[in-house]
Design a protein around this motif. Structure first.
Motif, mmCIF file in Angstrom:
data_model
loop_
_atom_site.group_PDB
_atom_site.id
_atom_site.type_symbol
_atom_site.label_atom_id
_atom_site.label_comp_id
_atom_site.label_asym_id
_atom_site.label_seq_id
_atom_site.Cartn_x
_atom_site.Cartn_y
_atom_site.Cartn_z
ATOM 1 N N ASN A 39 -1.814 13.453 -7.042
ATOM 2 C CA ASN A 39 -1.828 12.443 -5.980
ATOM 3 C C ASN A 39 -2.048 11.060 -6.569
ATOM 4 O O ASN A 39 -2.795 10.898 -7.538
ATOM 5 N N LYS B 89 -2.731 6.993 -5.009
ATOM 6 C CA LYS B 89 -2.842 5.988 -3.957
ATOM 7 C C LYS B 89 -3.019 4.630 -4.621
ATOM 8 O O LYS B 89 -3.878 4.475 -5.497
ATOM 9 N N TYR C 275 0.864 -1.184 0.000
ATOM 10 C CA TYR C 275 0.000 0.000 0.000
ATOM 11 C C TYR C 275 0.897 1.228 0.000
ATOM 12 O O TYR C 275 1.797 1.357 0.836
ATOM 13 N N GLU C 276 0.663 2.132 -0.957
ATOM 14 C CA GLU C 276 1.539 3.298 -1.095
ATOM 15 C C GLU C 276 0.728 4.532 -1.435
ATOM 16 O O GLU C 276 -0.185 4.497 -2.261
ATOM 17 N N THR C 277 1.052 5.632 -0.779
ATOM 18 C CA THR C 277 0.494 6.941 -1.115
ATOM 19 C C THR C 277 1.647 7.837 -1.526
ATOM 20 O O THR C 277 2.728 7.804 -0.929
ATOM 21 N N LYS C 278 1.401 8.652 -2.550
ATOM 22 C CA LYS C 278 2.462 9.504 -3.076
ATOM 23 C C LYS C 278 1.851 10.746 -3.688
ATOM 24 O O LYS C 278 0.741 10.699 -4.231
ATOM 25 N N TYR C 279 2.566 11.855 -3.604
ATOM 26 C CA TYR C 279 2.143 13.024 -4.372
ATOM 27 C C TYR C 279 3.354 13.752 -4.933
ATOM 28 O O TYR C 279 4.454 13.680 -4.398
#
Length: 664
Positions: free
Chosen positions: A323, A325, A294-298
């Motif tokens: 963004n 996700k 699971y990865e979130t990035k902006y």
């Protein structure tokens, strides 16, 4: 200050988690003669033969692909090539002036390592550690590694790692890579932080295994748009402009940033397996596994006030933010058989949400979406078998549902001769959508808004690789790739806009309708005579294309002449020499700081200049010391050295640092 705190934490942690505190003070001196039983004293339930000794090979490093190596404290020319900001050989890269800025590409790798699009901003991701970049460890005693190197003006680089086994079956590691560098030119400060923590666990029977990591990373940079008057102020070589802080840049009010957080684990259970058999190729087993990511990035670009450099804007203060996700779940079954080989099958579910916090309606009433969201189901299989000297392996991943449906097929065969010569043959075929920023983008700048998810087709790459590796003849590889629907950024600015310095106001994504053929041949060989050695790497490239959409130099070479010898009664190993690097002139890609991407330009050839570095390296026990005079020919070989149009490469600078391993 934060680097000092991190250093103190690592040093104190290594003492806190020592598995045998009584041997901390003399562990390094006595390490070759200390028994494993002494070092794992608290784990008396695990019987260890007293006569077994701890060696450097007991400090194991396990990659994402489960390849196992051990800690290497030697010094070599390969270590010299890897002692840089990225900590890997940057032969096919051209760094910008400041540390932590983008790298222009001198060579291209067409083989994809994932089936799914990324957020984009590829020029800002060279220092971003993906799942495949994280290592795991198994060590008999706590081990610390510190990598330090000076940067350019008001900053340092420190990469610190601590790993320890809380029991023979449970390993923990903590690592942080942080740096800051002001740079020599106006408004080009860069800094980043990469935190990683890993854990591996195995039950006493060895049937269940778990590995996991957490990564939190941020990459920040000031952006000046390059030099605005390079002919007069840089290329002329005027003395008063050799103080690079005097040179005019395009703007001093823009920043971009990448921030990402990732949670990953992969666990396996052996349904049946011969107890004590650790060799996959010689055992029969059935393993069930599950991988989760699971990865979130902006990616964010901000600018204090609108600038004509990027064209018209909707608002005066610019804040663009993309963004992404993602959540990835894969279940797999692996079957090993002595006769049939190793077969692995998997099913994966990929959820993605790429979005902007805005809504855009054009002057004609057309709405540009602010989100691409969905899920992708893929199936795959991998096979591996060794027959005599032959090693066969291959794999396929295929999307069965979802708007990003694509495929990747790889197959390779290698043969190891008794003489030490290894021959390799590989083919690959892939079909995947371009990165998300090609498909959808929104910006406060008018010209940086588009939606192409229905208009763009999948990029298709078919490749062939031949390789030959020999201690006598050297290493040779030849790769040919045929690319359809090649996707790229370029500027459609008029000559009037270019003359006015507004080329970046018209940068947009495009797909090439014609096939592109790309050939890359790479050869490396080292010649030795006594204590002297000449290390050579040569790369030849050729592109067959209707339009100039893939630009690379035809020839890239790196040659290092060096001397190495043990000195001071073998207490130190010394290595010193000169490295020459050169690439032929070509239409070098330009850099766009708003997108964090390089784009194709065909108006200006750059390159064709030599870069000379002088280095002195030394090894004392587990410490490797590095001193380098970078680009020492900059003041007498002409001021035409660029990393991209309007972005000069760095001037002569002396930098030093070390890599230090110590054991508790």
């Amino acid at each position: 200050m934060r680097y000092l705190v991190a250093l103190l934490f690592i040093c104190n942690s290594s003492l806190f988690f020592a598995q045998d505190k009584s041997s901390v003070n003399d562990s390094v001196k006595k390490m070759p003669t200390v028994t494993k039983e002494q070092k794992f004293k608290t784990f008396s339930k695990d019987k260890i033969k007293e006569e077994e000794k701890i060696g450097i090979k007991d400090y194991k490093i396990i990659s994402y692909a489960r390849d196992t190596t051990y800690l290497d404290t030697t010094i070599s020319i390969e270590k010299e090539y890897k002692y840089n900001f990225l900590r890997k050989d940057d032969f096919e890269l051209m760094p910008f002036s400041n540390i932590g800025q983008p790298y222009n590409s001198l060579g291209v790798t067409m083989k994809p390592n994932t089936l799914y699009p990324s957020i984009g901003a590829k020029a800002k991701h060279f220092n971003y550690m993906e799942v495949q970049d994280i290592n795991y460890y198994r060590v008999p005693t706590p081990m610390t590694e510190l990598m330090f190197k000076t940067t350019l003006e008001q900053g340092q680089l420190l990469d610190a790692l601590l790993t320890f086994n809380m029991s023979p079956r449970l390993n923990i590691s903590l690592a942080y890579k942080g740096f800051r560098s002001l740079g020599k030119y106006q408004f080009e400060e860069a800094e980043s932080g990469n935190f990683r923590s890993t854990a591996t666990y195995e039950t006493k029977s060895g049937r269940y295994r778990l590995r996991a990591h957490i990564a939190a990373q941020d990459i920040l940079a000031e952006e000046n748009g390059g030099l605005s008057n390079k002919e007069v102020q840089f290329e002329s070589g005027v003395d008063r402009f050799k103080d690079r802080s005097r040179l005019d840049v395009n703007f001093t009010n823009a920043n971009n940033k990448v921030l990402g957080k990732r949670y990953f684990f992969d666990h396996q259970y052996d349904v049946f397996k011969k107890v004590g058999d650790t060799s996959k190729t010689k055992s029969n087993y059935l393993t069930l596994g599950h991988e989760f990511n699971y990865e979130t990035k902006y990616y964010q670009f901000s600018q204090g006030t609108q600038d004509a450099f990027f064209g018209d804007a909707f608002v005066s203060e610019i804040t663009d933010k993309a963004n992404l996700k993602t959540m990835y779940n894969q279940g797999y079954v692996e079957l090993g058989n002595r006769t049939l080989g190793i077969l692995k099958g998997n099913v994966a579910l990929y959820n993605y949400n790429y979005f902007f916090d805005s809504r855009l309606i054009t002057a004609t009433g057309e709405e540009i979406a602010n989100q691409l969201k969905g899920e992708q189901i893929t199936v795959g299989a991998n096979y591996e078998k060794t027959i005599g000297g032959f090693n066969l392996n291959g794999g396929i991943d295929y999307g069965v549902s979802g708007e990003l449906t694509g495929s990747i097929i790889n197959a390779a065969a290698s043969y190891q001769l008794k003489s030490g010569v290894k021959a390799t043959f590989a083919i690959n075929s892939s079909s995947k959508m371009p990165n998300f920023n090609y498909l959808l983008y929104q910006s406060d700048y008018v010209n940086y808004n588009w939606q192409n998810n229905q208009a763009f087709d999948k990029e298709r790459v078919n490749g062939l690789l031949l390789g030959l590796d020999s201690k006598l003849l050297g290493s040779l590889s030849a790769a040919y790739n045929s690319i359809d629907n090649y996707t790229y950024f370029t500027s459609i600015a008029s000559q009037e806009q270019v003359d006015a310095g507004q080329e970046n106001a018209a940068v947009r994504p495009f797909q090439e309708g014609n096939s592109v053929g790309y050939l890359k041949v790479k050869y490396s060989k080292e010649f030795k005579l006594g204590n002297f050695a000449l290390n050579n790497t040569l790369m030849y490239q050729q592109v067959d294309q209707t339009n100039n959409v893939l630009n690379v130099p035809q020839l890239v070479t790196r040659n290092t002449l060096y001397f190495s010898k043990d000195v001071f009664d073998r207490a130190m190993h010394l290595q010193t020499g000169v490295t020459f690097k050169y690439f032929t002139a070509y239409n070098m890609d330009a850099y766009n700081p708003l997108l964090g991407e390089f784009y194709i330009q065909n108006r200006e050839e750059l390159g064709g200049y030599p870069m000379l570095d002088f280095f002195i390296n030394a090894k004392v026990k587990q410490t490797r010391i590095f001193l380098k005079a970078e680009h020492f020919n900059s003041s007498f070989s002409g001021f035409n050295f660029y990393s991209a149009p309007n972005y000069p490469y760095r001037d002569f600078v002396i930098r030093f640092g070390l890599v230090w391993n110590f054991f508790s």
